[in-house]
Design a protein around this motif. Structure first.
Motif, PDB file in Angstrom:
ATOM      1  N   ASP A 261      65.945  60.590  16.604  1.00  0.00           N
ATOM      2  CA  ASP A 261      64.695  59.996  17.063  1.00  0.00           C
ATOM      3  C   ASP A 261      63.984  59.387  15.855  1.00  0.00           C
ATOM      4  N   ASN A 264      57.919  56.382  14.227  1.00  0.00           N
ATOM      5  CA  ASN A 264      56.929  55.323  14.115  1.00  0.00           C
ATOM      6  C   ASN A 264      56.000  55.688  12.967  1.00  0.00           C
ATOM      7  N   THR A 268      54.824  59.577  15.635  1.00  0.00           N
ATOM      8  CA  THR A 268      55.519  59.664  16.917  1.00  0.00           C
ATOM      9  C   THR A 268      56.941  59.141  16.714  1.00  0.00           C
ATOM     10  N   THR A 269      57.777  59.262  17.735  1.00  0.00           N
ATOM     11  CA  THR A 269      59.157  58.804  17.603  1.00  0.00           C
ATOM     12  C   THR A 269      59.471  57.749  18.658  1.00  0.00           C
ATOM     13  N   LYS A 270      60.384  56.860  18.310  1.00  0.00           N
ATOM     14  CA  LYS A 270      60.738  55.745  19.197  1.00  0.00           C
ATOM     15  C   LYS A 270      61.477  56.243  20.436  1.00  0.00           C
ATOM     16  N   THR A 271      62.276  57.276  20.273  1.00  0.00           N
ATOM     17  CA  THR A 271      62.945  57.932  21.392  1.00  0.00           C
ATOM     18  C   THR A 271      62.555  59.413  21.363  1.00  0.00           C
TER      19      THR A 271
END
Length: 349
Positions: A261, A264, A268-271
């Motif tokens: 993952d 960002n 936070t994470t993109k997936t």
């Protein structure tokens, strides 16, 4: 018998399926929380038997009576005692298994471990006990009101809801008796359970749970990993055979470059294949997991089994039983998740 769950926010329970009552004591609940008793009863109503044609027809009001730990509607910080009376037992329905063990049931192991068993409805091993958990979870939800916990039926037998949870409205979960938020899939599930019930058989399925607005940092990196405690809680539910979170077993088929993952800039994470937990600690993304329930062991068909003396005998289930436990398990999954999250939230304080 390990009747206590949790470390700070704890629930200790008592009672049997066909006893006078079940109940429990909640400890560690902070003082000053104004409880919504209607919401607590609403959670119990979601779990109670006799609520639709596809569950057991035992009729229990499951009205909870609070005995202590609450003054003028607010928690006092002391132990919260509660009671739920049993009112609709039919113990004679179980007289045929007094000396006989139902296949794949707790009858055999319980009797061998303790040397005595309450055969009426399974006694302490009955899922009737889970009503206590729903009370504990309903109070826990009010300890952590900003964390949103939504569970739903995601499969019955080989019928699966294909939509990802991001594409569904959780408000639709209660719109049908099987508690699947996709109406088309729900209709197929209901039809399948009805067919199985007519055959005197049972069927399993899965419940998916999504937990949102979880603060970063809940959980410990070694033996008290957040996902480990969630797994322990879910595997404590009657009839549960499996637990997976995030990518689960599908992740075992992937490469690291596919599974990672990526971050960002804001953390936070993109997936979210991690399922909101990394290193046993919440990372602020949605936590999601799936719980597998086996078919109910008691079926209305003749089967071969053994009695207390080791004789091979034939038996057939009687009484009122769920053809599929999954719809009634949805609020139980939410309740246990709430207690785990409330416990870790208080630990973090």
């Amino acid at each position: 018998m390990s009747n206590t769950f949790g470390k700070i926010y704890t629930l200790t329970t008592f009672g049997e399926s066909h006893g006078a009552a079940i109940g429990g004591v909640i400890d560690g609940c902070p003082a000053g929380i104004e409880l919504d008793f209607n919401e607590i009863q609403k959670e119990l109503d979601r779990r109670k038997p006799g609520q639709s044609k596809i569950v057991t027809q035992r009729k229990e009001p499951d009205e909870v009576q609070f005995l202590s730990g609450i003054f003028e509607g607010k928690t006092t910080g002391t132990s919260i005692g509660f009671l739920i009376k049993n009112t609709n037992q039919k113990s004679l329905d179980y007289s045929h298994i007094k000396d006989t063990y139902r296949p794949s049931h707790a009858d055999f192991t319980y009797d061998k471990k303790y040397g005595v068993r309450d055969y009426r409805g399974g006694g302490r091993t009955s899922a009737r006990e889970t009503a206590n958990w729903v009370v504990g979870g309903a109070v826990a939800k009010q300890v952590i009101p900003n964390i949103k916990i939504n569970a739903f039926t995601s499969s019955v037998g080989d019928i699966f809801m294909e939509k990802p949870y991001q594409a569904i409205d959780f408000k639709n979960t209660e719109n049908n008796i099987v508690r699947c938020p996709d109406e088309t899939t729900a209709a197929k599930m209901i039809e399948r359970i009805a067919e199985i019930k007519k055959q005197g058989d049972t069927i399993g399925g899965t419940v998916t749970c999504v937990i949102q607005n979880v603060p970063i940092g809940l959980g410990e990196p070694i033996f008290d990993k957040l996902h480990a405690q969630l797994g322990k809680a879910m595997l404590s539910i009657n009839a549960v055979k499996g637990f997976e979170y995030g990518s689960g077993f599908c992740g075992a088929k992937m490469k690291g470059s596919e599974h990672n993952d990526l971050f960002n800039a804001d953390g936070t994470t993109k997936t979210n294949l991690s399922g909101g937990i990394q290193g046993g600690i919440s990372n602020g993304m949605d936590i999601y997991f799936r719980v597998a329930f086996k078919p109910v062991a008691t079926i209305m068909q003749q089967q071969q089994t053994i009695d207390k003396s080791g004789n091979i005998v034939a038996m057939k289930g009687k009484g009122r039983h769920d053809p599929c436990v999954v719809p009634r398990a949805v609020p139980i999954v939410e309740a246990l998740a709430a207690m785990v999250l409330a416990d870790f939230y208080l630990l973090s304080k």
